[in-house]
Design an enzyme around this catalytic site. Structure first.
Site, mmCIF file in Angstrom:
data_model
loop_
_atom_site.group_PDB
_atom_site.id
_atom_site.type_symbol
_atom_site.label_atom_id
_atom_site.label_comp_id
_atom_site.label_asym_id
_atom_site.label_seq_id
_atom_site.Cartn_x
_atom_site.Cartn_y
_atom_site.Cartn_z
ATOM 1 N N SER A 139 -50.674 80.100 -23.177
ATOM 2 C CA SER A 139 -51.920 80.187 -23.943
ATOM 3 C C SER A 139 -52.577 78.823 -23.903
ATOM 4 C CB SER A 139 -51.612 80.585 -25.390
ATOM 5 O OG SER A 139 -52.706 80.315 -26.247
ATOM 6 N N TYR A 158 -46.170 79.544 -32.884
ATOM 7 C CA TYR A 158 -46.622 80.257 -31.684
ATOM 8 C C TYR A 158 -47.076 79.282 -30.605
ATOM 9 C CZ TYR A 158 -49.639 82.978 -28.611
ATOM 10 O OH TYR A 158 -50.240 83.535 -27.505
#
Length: 263
Positions: A145, A158
């Site tokens: 990401s 995360y």
């Protein structure tokens, strides 16, 4: 192996029940690859498998498995081996985020996320990377990401996990590349999938402005994998965000990220 040689070979796509995973399956099937689809929810994968068989004449195997369980990677590999299937392309796509203040978030959710996003991904990469290296060919795509490029409050664990995935993949691109195996990392920004609903976040103005559709992200990732790129950030705005962070102190990066992520 060339793209032409991959026709008829097998690809494993994790997290294949929706979103990016579904589009990865569609694109690989269109390229003539046989597929193993792996995720917890069977029904949407069976529907997808039926559609891909009809549209492209490929073989599709569905494996319903909970990838948050510690032994799930080994179990999935055993099931696939029992079918006599050799995986040539691994799309390590399964994963999800958890939104909220770190210490206020239920630990079980964070632990489950880390099992899927870190441990299962790493174990599958290790198992299939070893098989591919022994053969001298194979391809692995890891999904990180743009959050992996910076500390992000409200997505602290995360984004830390995605930083690990990014570092792992870039290192393995060099390490396994010497043995004929391509490893690439795809680091999308916010994408029109179920990510926000699962994470528990409402889309911010920033996210609505930069949101990409799933299919272009998938195509960019597969093209990067075919070319042997170590990593790719899809989308001009996402790439500029990552590039621009190089000129900011890390403390500023975190403060800005908090303002962009808060609901």
């Amino acid at each position: 192996m060339s793209q032409q040689q991959l026709k008829g070979a097998w690809a494993l796509v994790t997290g294949a029940s929706s979103g990016l995973g579904e589009d990865f399956a569609r694109e690989l099937a269109a390229q003539g690859m046989n597929l193993v689809l792996a995720a917890r929810t069977r029904v949407p994968m069976e529907a997808l498998a039926s559609a891909l068989r009809s549209a492209h004449g490929v073989e599709v195997v569905v494996e319903s498995i909970d990838l948050s369980l510690p032994e799930s990677a080994d179990e999935l590999q055993r099931r696939i081996a029992a079918r006599g299937i050799q995986i040539e392309v691994l799309i390590n796509n399964a994963g999800f985020g958890v939104y909220g203040e770190f210490v206020s978030t239920d630990w079980a959710r964070i632990e489950t996320m880390l099992q899927v996003d870190l441990m299962t991904l790493t174990r599958l990469t290790h198992r299939y990377g070893a098989e591919m290296a022994a053969r001298g060919h194979g391809r692995i795509l890891l999904i990180s990401s743009i959050g992996g490029y910076q500390a992000t409050p409200l997505y602290a664990a995360y984004c830390a996990a995605k930083a690990y995935v990014l570092s792992l993949g870039e290192a393995l691109n060099d390490e396994l590349g010497r043995r004929g195996v391509t490893v690439s990392v795809l680091s999308p920004g916010i994408t029109a999938t179920k990510f926000l609903a699962v994470s528990g976040q409402r889309a911010t103005f920033y996210q609505r402005m930069l949101m990409m559709q799933s299919l272009p992200v998938v195509r960019i990732g597969l093209k990067a994998l075919a070319r042997g790129r170590a990593s790719i950030v899809p989308g001009v705005a996402n790439a500029l965000t990552v590039f621009g962070n190089r000129f900011l102190p890390r403390r500023w990066q975190s403060a800005i990220a908090y303002q962009l992520m808060k609901n």
